[in-house]
Structures are given as structure tokens and as C-alpha cells.
Scaffold this active site. Structure first.
Site, short mmCIF file in Angstrom:
data_model
loop_
_atom_site.label_atom_id
_atom_site.label_comp_id
_atom_site.label_asym_id
_atom_site.label_seq_id
_atom_site.Cartn_x
_atom_site.Cartn_y
_atom_site.Cartn_z
N LYS A 76 0.79 -1.22 0.00
CA LYS A 76 0.00 0.00 0.00
C LYS A 76 0.83 1.28 0.00
O LYS A 76 0.38 2.32 -0.52
CB LYS A 76 -0.94 0.00 1.20
CG LYS A 76 -2.16 -0.88 1.06
CD LYS A 76 -3.21 -0.23 0.18
CE LYS A 76 -4.55 -0.95 0.23
NZ LYS A 76 -5.59 -0.27 -0.54
N ASP A 123 -7.96 0.04 6.96
CA ASP A 123 -8.00 -1.13 7.85
C ASP A 123 -6.61 -1.41 8.39
O ASP A 123 -6.44 -2.25 9.26
CB ASP A 123 -8.50 -2.36 7.10
CG ASP A 123 -7.48 -2.81 6.05
OD1 ASP A 123 -6.63 -3.64 6.37
OD2 ASP A 123 -7.52 -2.28 4.94
#
Length: 403
Positions: A76, A123
Site C-alpha cells: 500500500k 484497515d
């Protein structure tokens, strides 16, 4: 099919009906040059699982292991770092080859801009990447996390100096909280979900992910010039999946592999959008409860969906047990294959492929995916064990019933 649901999205038009240049190889090379300006950059492994392929009756299986990315255990950071750089660059008039870590750290930048605040919902992995980048560049990060987030993921973000908290709502509502906070405090939202008037940042996040594509084509060339016949891409909002589908379509054009998108049954917004095939995005509400925490998103990214609608072939919603199977298979290799530590979301694509090839009850799924002895399967393990306690529980728990 034992709680596996597949929809095939036929493509009436050939490659090129939807543009892919913004995710293509030349763009990916430019993004990769930015990432290479960080000392922490290194190419993550592309692991050949030849013995597993032989065991499952296919030609080869390759897994891109993103647990090594920038020391953050997930891919990410590629998107968050590039989007933040582009946001800072836009304020300074920097772009192209001038957009490097050294330029962003120049004293004049801080004098001109002061300390910026980047705000996001996550998350875990995206927020960690945003927080790491903000800290690295001398800025602030504020992170909102959905209800049920693992404490380890929260602490990993706080260790990077971010202001982080777990909300009492799901992921998509946490995004709304992040937007509200940014509006009230002058922050900059860094989110891979797009909405009206908010397209540039999600686009830049998606472009950030294409560094993986630039690396993979080099690695495939080094593996005897192999061309994957099947690519499995797991999806939350669909930003990574859309970016990689666009990259793959741009690179292979009409000869692109069969692309299959994988989601949890509990958060299958892309599957539902493909199933309806009515030109609208379809949202999933509620708790979005799955072990695949990184994929528990209910609102698709419109930019990502544009690429997926044009170039993805199959959309599969599947049970948690398939992701758990992928984790155990990767962590317990066959023969001389290397082990890959893959988290719940990271192993989703490989888990689907293994289940389809291994379980007799899923013969129809295997046929629908067009898997056979000549298949060369490519998956991306997008994260390592980002929740160690849960990783160990899943690895130790043993086989689950498919029913």
C-alpha cells in the site's frame, strides 16, 4: 459452488476502447523512478512455485511477494507515497523527474508549505503507508480505522507518529469521518475511493501501485520470458485491481491474460456491480465482516471500476476459508518451493486458484476460470502477517469444511 460465486463479464469491444496509458508501462516507469529515490526501495520477489504447480496440475504459479515492500509488510505504501508526493508537487510546481524524495525534503519546501496534515481511513496497510510517508517527509498524518481493526495494526500506525483511532463504524463510514475531519481541520484526504470532485488523489494512488507492474514485467522476462495466462487480483474498493488490470491490458493488449477479481462474500461490491452490469456502481452496506480485512470495503472506486469493466474477465466472491487455504499453502510450501508469509487479504487470489484446482466440488469453478495444464498463474501477495496473532491462529487451526 460451495459458497463461491462467479460472474463472467463478456467484453464486446477489443482492447483500446478504454484508455490504459495512465496505468501503462511508461507511466509505471516514471512512478518507479520516484519510488527508487527512497533508500528503502528494493524490488520485491517474484516467487516461482514450480512444485506447487506440478502438484495442482498447471504449468507454473508465480507470486509477487509484497511483504518486503519498504519494510512495511504490504504494497500500500506505493500508492500513498506517490499520491502524497503528487499533492506536494502540485503546490510547488514539481513533476516528472523533479519529483524525488530529495526535492520533497529540501528546506525550501518546508519554508514554503509549512507542515501539512494528511488524513485517511484504513484497515491498516494504507494508513501505515500514508503515516510512514508523512513522517518521512516531515508532515502529519491522521488515520481513522473501522470497527474491529486489530490492535496490532493500530499500534503499527501510531509508532509512525500518526494520530490514529479505531471508530465504531465500518470502513466506508470511516472514510466519511476522515473527509469530515479534513474539511474541519484543513487536512488533505489521501483515499483510494473516488467520489464527485475527488478523482486526482485516487488516480495517483492507483498509479503508485503500477511500480509492481514495472517490476513484474522485468522479473517475468528474467524467468525465461514467461507470459501469465491467468492473473488473480484481490479487491477492496478496486483501486489496486483496477490499476493492475489497466497495466496488464496496456502491456499485453489483445493478448492479455484472463483477469479474475477476488472479493470476500461479505464485501462483494465489485462482484455485485459486475453481476448487475447496468452501468451503475453497487454498494454493500453493513458490518463487512471477513478475515480479509483489507478487502472489507463496500463502495467501489469508480476509476478502478472503469478499468475492471473494460479488462477484467471474471469476478468471484468467496468464503474466508479460501483465503485461509491460500495462507496455509503459501506458508507450507511443496518440495523445494520457497515459503511466502501472506496475510488474510494477501493470500486471497492464490487461495481461490488453489481451491478451484484442488477441490472436486469446485470443478465447475475451475472450468469457468479456464484453468488447465497449460495455465501460468500470477498472483500478488499484497501483505505479510500484519496481524500476527490472527495469522498464527489461521495457520495452526487446520483445514476447514467447505460446506
Amino acid at each position: 459452488m460451495l459458497n463461491f460465486h462467479l460472474v463472467h463479464l463478456p467484453h464486446k469491444s477489443k482492447y483500446g476502447a478504454i484508455g490504459t496509458a495512465c496505468f501503462g508501462l511508461e507511466q509505471a516507469k516514471a512512478v518507479r523512478r520516484f519510488h527508487q529515490s527512497f533508500d528503502e526501495y528494493s524490488v520485491t520477489p517474484l516467487v516461482e512455485l514450480k512444485d506447487l504447480a506440478k502438484e495442482l496440475g498447471v504449468k507454473n504459479i508465480l507470486v509477487k511477494d509484497e511483504s518486503y515492500r519498504f519494510g512495511l509488510n504490504a504494497f500500500k505504501v506505493l500508492g500513498g507515497s506517490y499520491a502524497i508526493a503528487r499533492e506536494i508537487g502540485s503546490r510547488l510546481g514539481l513533476k516528472g523527474e523533479k519529483l524525488t524524495l530529495a526535492c520533497l525534503l529540501a528546506p525550501a519546501v518546508k519554508e514554503q508549505l509549512g507542515q501539512l496534515t494528511f488524513v485517511t481511513a484504513t484497515d491498516g496497510n494504507h494508513g501505515r503507508g500514508v503515516s510512514w510517508t508523512a513522517q518521512r517527509l516531515g508532515h502529519k498524518a491522521v488515520v481513522f480505522m473501522p470497527k474491529g481493526t486489530a490492535a496490532e495494526r493500530l499500534e503499527n500506525i501510531r509508532k509512525l507518529g500518526a494520530e490514529a483511532s479505531i471508530t465504531d463504524c465500518n470502513y466506508d463510514d470511516s472514510v466519511r469521518l476522515a473527509r469530515q475531519y479534513a474539511a474541519e481541520h484543513g487536512g488533505i484526504v489521501v483515499q483510494d475511493t473516488s467520489w464527485e470532485g475527488y478523482d486526482d488523489v485516487p488516480l495517483h494512488i492507483m498509479q503508485g501501485y503500477t511500480t509492481m507492474g514495472a517490476e513484474m514485467v522485468d522479473q517475468l522476462a528474467a524467468c525465461g520470458g514467461q507470459r501469465p495466462t491467468h492473473v488473480f487480483l484481490q479487491a477492496g474498493v478496486g483501486a489496486m485491481a483496477g490499476a493492475m488490470a489497466g497495466f496488464i491490458a496496456d502491456y499485453y493488449k489483445e493478448a492479455r491474460p484472463i483477469i479474475t477479481i477476488v472479493e470476500p462474500n461479505e464485501a462483494d461490491c465489485l462482484y455485485r456491480t459486475a453481476l448487475a452490469n447496468d452501468g451503475k456502481l453497487h454498494i454493500v452496506d453493513g458490518a463487512l465482516d471477513s478475515i480479509m480485512a483489507g478487502l472489507c470495503c463496500g463502495e467501489p472506486c469508480s476509476i478502478g471500476w472503469q478499468q475492471l469493466a473494460a479488462y477484467a474477465d471474471n469476478f468471484v466472491a468467496m468464503p474466508d476459508k479460501a483465503a485461509a487455504l491460500g495462507m496455509r499453502v503459501l506458508g507450507n510450501p511443496v518440495g523445494s518451493d520457497a515459503a511466502v508469509v501472506s496475510g488474510e487479504s494477501g493470500a486471497a487470489g492464490l487461495g481461490l486458484a488453489v481451491a478451484a484446482l484442488r477441490e472436486r466440488e469446485l470443478a465447475q469453478l475451475k472450468a469457468s476460470l479456464q484453468l488447465d495444464a497449460e495455465s501460468v498463474i500470477l498472483c500478488i501477495s499484497t501483505e505479510g502477517a500484519t496481524d500476527v496473532a490472527n495469522y498464527r491462529r489461521i495457520m495452526w487451526e487446520g483445514a476447514w469444511s467447505w460446506k
